[in-house]
Motif scaffolding. Structure first.
Motif, PDB file in Angstrom:
ATOM      1  N   SER A  27      34.353 -26.652  12.790  1.00 29.87           N
ATOM      2  CA  SER A  27      33.070 -26.162  13.290  1.00 29.87           C
ATOM      3  C   SER A  27      32.772 -24.777  12.733  1.00 29.87           C
ATOM      4  O   SER A  27      33.649 -24.093  12.195  1.00 29.87           O
ATOM      5  CB  SER A  27      33.072 -26.122  14.822  1.00 29.87           C
ATOM      6  OG  SER A  27      34.058 -25.212  15.296  1.00 29.87           O
ATOM      7  N   THR A  81      34.797 -35.102  12.438  1.00 28.67           N
ATOM      8  CA  THR A  81      34.624 -34.162  13.541  1.00 28.67           C
ATOM      9  C   THR A  81      33.699 -34.729  14.602  1.00 28.67           C
ATOM     10  O   THR A  81      33.790 -34.361  15.773  1.00 28.67           O
ATOM     11  CB  THR A  81      34.049 -32.833  13.018  1.00 28.67           C
ATOM     12  OG1 THR A  81      34.807 -32.409  11.883  1.00 28.67           O
ATOM     13  CG2 THR A  81      34.105 -31.745  14.068  1.00 28.67           C
ATOM     14  N   GLN A  90      27.808 -23.104  18.374  1.00 31.62           N
ATOM     15  CA  GLN A  90      28.800 -23.793  17.565  1.00 31.62           C
ATOM     16  C   GLN A  90      28.212 -25.043  16.925  1.00 31.62           C
ATOM     17  O   GLN A  90      27.510 -25.823  17.576  1.00 31.62           O
ATOM     18  CB  GLN A  90      30.004 -24.173  18.431  1.00 31.62           C
ATOM     19  CG  GLN A  90      31.231 -24.590  17.645  1.00 31.62           C
ATOM     20  CD  GLN A  90      32.483 -24.494  18.491  1.00 31.62           C
ATOM     21  OE1 GLN A  90      32.815 -23.428  19.002  1.00 31.62           O
ATOM     22  NE2 GLN A  90      33.171 -25.607  18.658  1.00 31.62           N
ATOM     23  N   LEU A  91      28.493 -25.235  15.619  1.00 28.14           N
ATOM     24  CA  LEU A  91      28.040 -26.409  14.880  1.00 28.14           C
ATOM     25  C   LEU A  91      29.249 -27.143  14.313  1.00 28.14           C
ATOM     26  O   LEU A  91      30.092 -26.538  13.635  1.00 28.14           O
ATOM     27  CB  LEU A  91      27.128 -26.008  13.717  1.00 28.14           C
ATOM     28  CG  LEU A  91      25.781 -25.366  14.042  1.00 28.14           C
ATOM     29  CD1 LEU A  91      25.088 -24.944  12.754  1.00 28.14           C
ATOM     30  CD2 LEU A  91      24.900 -26.337  14.830  1.00 28.14           C
ATOM     31  N   ALA A  92      29.359 -28.441  14.583  1.00 28.19           N
ATOM     32  CA  ALA A  92      30.421 -29.260  14.000  1.00 28.19           C
ATOM     33  C   ALA A  92      30.030 -29.657  12.577  1.00 28.19           C
ATOM     34  O   ALA A  92      28.859 -29.850  12.264  1.00 28.19           O
ATOM     35  CB  ALA A  92      30.662 -30.498  14.853  1.00 28.19           C
ATOM     36  N   LYS A 139      25.128 -29.757  16.555  1.00 27.64           N
ATOM     37  CA  LYS A 139      25.351 -28.782  17.621  1.00 27.64           C
ATOM     38  C   LYS A 139      26.367 -29.326  18.612  1.00 27.64           C
ATOM     39  O   LYS A 139      26.180 -30.367  19.227  1.00 27.64           O
ATOM     40  CB  LYS A 139      24.034 -28.453  18.339  1.00 27.64           C
ATOM     41  CG  LYS A 139      24.164 -27.301  19.315  1.00 27.64           C
ATOM     42  CD  LYS A 139      22.817 -26.893  19.879  1.00 27.64           C
ATOM     43  CE  LYS A 139      22.953 -25.715  20.821  1.00 27.64           C
ATOM     44  NZ  LYS A 139      21.663 -25.307  21.404  1.00 27.64           N
ATOM     45  N   GLN A 140      27.454 -28.587  18.759  1.00 27.12           N
ATOM     46  CA  GLN A 140      28.552 -29.017  19.614  1.00 27.12           C
ATOM     47  C   GLN A 140      28.516 -28.311  20.966  1.00 27.12           C
ATOM     48  O   GLN A 140      28.798 -28.891  21.988  1.00 27.12           O
ATOM     49  CB  GLN A 140      29.884 -28.737  18.907  1.00 27.12           C
ATOM     50  CG  GLN A 140      31.092 -29.292  19.616  1.00 27.12           C
ATOM     51  CD  GLN A 140      32.325 -29.227  18.739  1.00 27.12           C
ATOM     52  OE1 GLN A 140      32.309 -28.625  17.668  1.00 27.12           O
ATOM     53  NE2 GLN A 140      33.401 -29.853  19.179  1.00 27.12           N
ATOM     54  N   PHE A 183      32.673 -35.951  19.881  1.00 23.01           N
ATOM     55  CA  PHE A 183      33.311 -34.925  19.060  1.00 23.01           C
ATOM     56  C   PHE A 183      34.829 -35.045  19.165  1.00 23.01           C
ATOM     57  O   PHE A 183      35.369 -35.249  20.253  1.00 23.01           O
ATOM     58  CB  PHE A 183      32.913 -33.522  19.519  1.00 23.01           C
ATOM     59  CG  PHE A 183      31.462 -33.193  19.331  1.00 23.01           C
ATOM     60  CD1 PHE A 183      30.994 -32.740  18.109  1.00 23.01           C
ATOM     61  CD2 PHE A 183      30.564 -33.333  20.386  1.00 23.01           C
ATOM     62  CE1 PHE A 183      29.654 -32.425  17.937  1.00 23.01           C
ATOM     63  CE2 PHE A 183      29.223 -33.020  20.219  1.00 23.01           C
ATOM     64  CZ  PHE A 183      28.766 -32.569  18.988  1.00 23.01           C
ATOM     65  N   LEU A 218      25.398 -30.840   9.895  1.00 21.84           N
ATOM     66  CA  LEU A 218      25.965 -30.028  10.965  1.00 21.84           C
ATOM     67  C   LEU A 218      25.376 -30.489  12.293  1.00 21.84           C
ATOM     68  O   LEU A 218      24.181 -30.775  12.367  1.00 21.84           O
ATOM     69  CB  LEU A 218      25.646 -28.543  10.741  1.00 21.84           C
ATOM     70  CG  LEU A 218      26.057 -27.966   9.383  1.00 21.84           C
ATOM     71  CD1 LEU A 218      25.533 -26.542   9.230  1.00 21.84           C
ATOM     72  CD2 LEU A 218      27.560 -28.008   9.208  1.00 21.84           C
ATOM     73  N   ASP A 220      37.905 -32.886  19.265  1.00 20.91           N
ATOM     74  CA  ASP A 220      38.268 -31.478  19.455  1.00 20.91           C
ATOM     75  C   ASP A 220      39.508 -31.105  18.660  1.00 20.91           C
ATOM     76  O   ASP A 220      39.689 -29.950  18.271  1.00 20.91           O
ATOM     77  CB  ASP A 220      38.518 -31.192  20.941  1.00 20.91           C
ATOM     78  CG  ASP A 220      37.267 -31.395  21.778  1.00 20.91           C
ATOM     79  OD1 ASP A 220      36.181 -30.950  21.341  1.00 20.91           O
ATOM     80  OD2 ASP A 220      37.368 -32.005  22.857  1.00 20.91           O
ATOM     81  N   ARG A 233      31.141 -21.188  14.111  1.00 17.80           N
ATOM     82  CA  ARG A 233      30.799 -20.471  15.339  1.00 17.80           C
ATOM     83  C   ARG A 233      29.836 -19.322  15.030  1.00 17.80           C
ATOM     84  O   ARG A 233      30.083 -18.490  14.163  1.00 17.80           O
ATOM     85  CB  ARG A 233      32.055 -19.927  16.021  1.00 17.80           C
ATOM     86  CG  ARG A 233      31.784 -19.318  17.408  1.00 17.80           C
ATOM     87  CD  ARG A 233      33.037 -18.746  18.024  1.00 17.80           C
ATOM     88  NE  ARG A 233      33.480 -17.537  17.344  1.00 17.80           N
ATOM     89  CZ  ARG A 233      34.565 -17.469  16.576  1.00 17.80           C
ATOM     90  NH1 ARG A 233      35.324 -18.551  16.412  1.00 17.80           N
ATOM     91  NH2 ARG A 233      34.910 -16.352  15.984  1.00 17.80           N
TER      92      ARG A 233
END
Length: 437
Positions: free
Chosen positions: A110, A291, A83-85, A78-79, A255, A76, A257, A112
């Protein structure tokens, strides 16, 4: 162990423990979901480890439905705040009675961070919707008839069910596997981390390749925690930009989107570090429907520290080994916890050089193969040990050849090592504890 190394290890463990206590994502998360069709129960658990540089979170996911149980490792990233992608690949540690295969890709998107209806702490999945993912998806006909209903309901659960996990505790996932997921050369599968890069150039130049497809793909770019680009359409022109590097580690994360009108995302970010060039490219097979893509850039203004040199050497050997086919030439059993390897050239000394990898963690780089034997002492773990031999060059007479002798007390066994730029050799050594200390 040297005092400095002990202090470094202590500080690292203290830092990771402090991060785990302070970080909202670290801990165990769970959810249950009932299938309305037959009132059957899906159970999901997510264990999140302490992060690396507050950005990269190794994790383990468990899924259970009926007689199916699966355990997966993933990464995972951090985006944005809260939020984690989710990594495209989820490494299957255990699956029974069948394998889900590429169905795990439908979880891409992701998680949230937020609060549930009763004020509980939650992670809610936001998938990136797509009708196709650029890869073959398993068909029901591929599974035994008795499992097909379970497969269908699991795939629907992964793709469509509302996923909201509730935090159970703050205990980080602790496993040797967690740290492996943070290194491209040690991870069991590709998790979106490309090779690390080392430079003494103070800046990186970035720019996007021209994309002739107009399908509304958008991307975000984060550099050392700062958002450089936010939901940028990849078809709009963007001039080259300079990124000023911090001394030590820098994280550059691209990332996806969305996947646009025609999945998957086709963005390609070109990066230049002096005379080094590489790309974060969503069009390559390993990144289709991903992602994120992460690059670790290490900047040292003067010279690379000795401990980092050792890390670089090991990483480079491991990456080259993984790019070549490895041929197992023998499996043997020994009764001593330490053996001796003798390596030499019994023919024409032609400048051959080889490197060794032992158990994916110890490296002997650039061993010159000469008439006079080179002796290496190797400590073994109880059970299976693996030694891989890789050609550094082909000498003046291809291929790269040498004689290897394994010395186990009074016992000796010899092999011809024959390697080239496409092939490694390997030997598995079983250390039998019953043979003595």
């Amino acid at each position: 162990m040297k005092l400095a190394s002990c202090l470094f290890l202590f500080c690292t463990l203290f830092k990771l423990n402090a991060q785990a206590q302070e970080n909202p994502f670290t801990g165990t998360w769970q959810m249950e979901h009932r299938n309305a069709a037959d009132d059957s129960l899906f159970v999901m658990e997510l264990q999140v480890a302490a992060p690396e540089y507050q950005a990269l979170y190794p994790a383990q996911m468990k899924i259970q439905y009926g007689n199916f149980k699966g355990i997966y490792q993933l990464l995972l990233v951090k985006q944005a705040n809260g939020q984690l992608a989710i990594s495209r690949n989820k490494h299957a540690v255990q699956e029974a009675p069948f394998a889900l295969g590429n169905w795990m890709v439908v979880l891409n998107g992701s998680l949230r961070y937020g609060s549930g209806t009763n004020g509980e702490t939650t992670l809610t999945a936001n998938r990136i919707p797509a009708k196709r993912y650029g890869m073959n998806m398993p068909a029901l006909i591929d599974y035994p008839e008795a499992d097909r209903t379970t497969v269908m309901r699991l795939s629907d659960f992964l793709r469509y069910a509302p996923l909201q996990l509730t935090k159970i505790n703050n205990d980080p996932w602790q496993s040797a596997d967690a740290r492996k997921l943070l290194h491209s050369h040690r991870s069991p599968v590709y998790m979106g981390l490309i090779d690390s890069f080392y430079t003494n150039e103070p800046k990186a130049i970035i720019g996007f390749s021209e994309n002739n497809k107009v399908d509304n793909d958008s991307i975000s770019l984060v550099f050392n925690g700062s958002r450089i680009l936010d939901k940028m359409n990849i078809n709009q022109p963007m001039p080259a930009q300079e990124l000023i590097l911090d001394t030590g580690l820098n994280l550059l994360i691209l990332f996806a989107d969305n996947y646009g009108k025609v999945p998957p995302n086709t963005a390609r970010l070109n990066v230049k570090l002096g005379d080094k060039k590489f790309a974060l490219d969503f069009t390559t097979p390993e990144n289709l429907s991903a992602t994120f893509i992460v690059a670790k850039i290490f900047y040292y203004p003067d010279k690379v520290p000795n401990d980092i040199k050792e890390l670089v050497t090991g990483r480079q050997i491991a990456e080259k080994i993984n790019q070549r086919k490895t041929i197992l030439i023998d499996s043997i059993t020994v009764k001593a916890s330490e053996i001796t390897l003798a390596i030499w050239d019994d023919a024409v000394e032609d400048g051959d050089s080889i490197s060794l990898q032992i158990n994916n963690e110890i490296y002997f780089p650039g061993i010159a193969v000469k008439k006079k034997p080179r002796f290496l002492q190797v400590k073994l773990y109880p059970g299976e040990n693996k030694i891989i031999f890789m050609a550094d060059n082909l000498g003046s007479i291809a291929p790269n050849t040498s004689i290897l002798e394994i010395i186990d007390g009074k016992r000796r066994k010899s092999y011809m090592i024959n390697t080239n730029f496409g092939q490694n050799n390997a030997i598995k050594i079983l250390y039998d504890l019953r043979g003595g200390q």
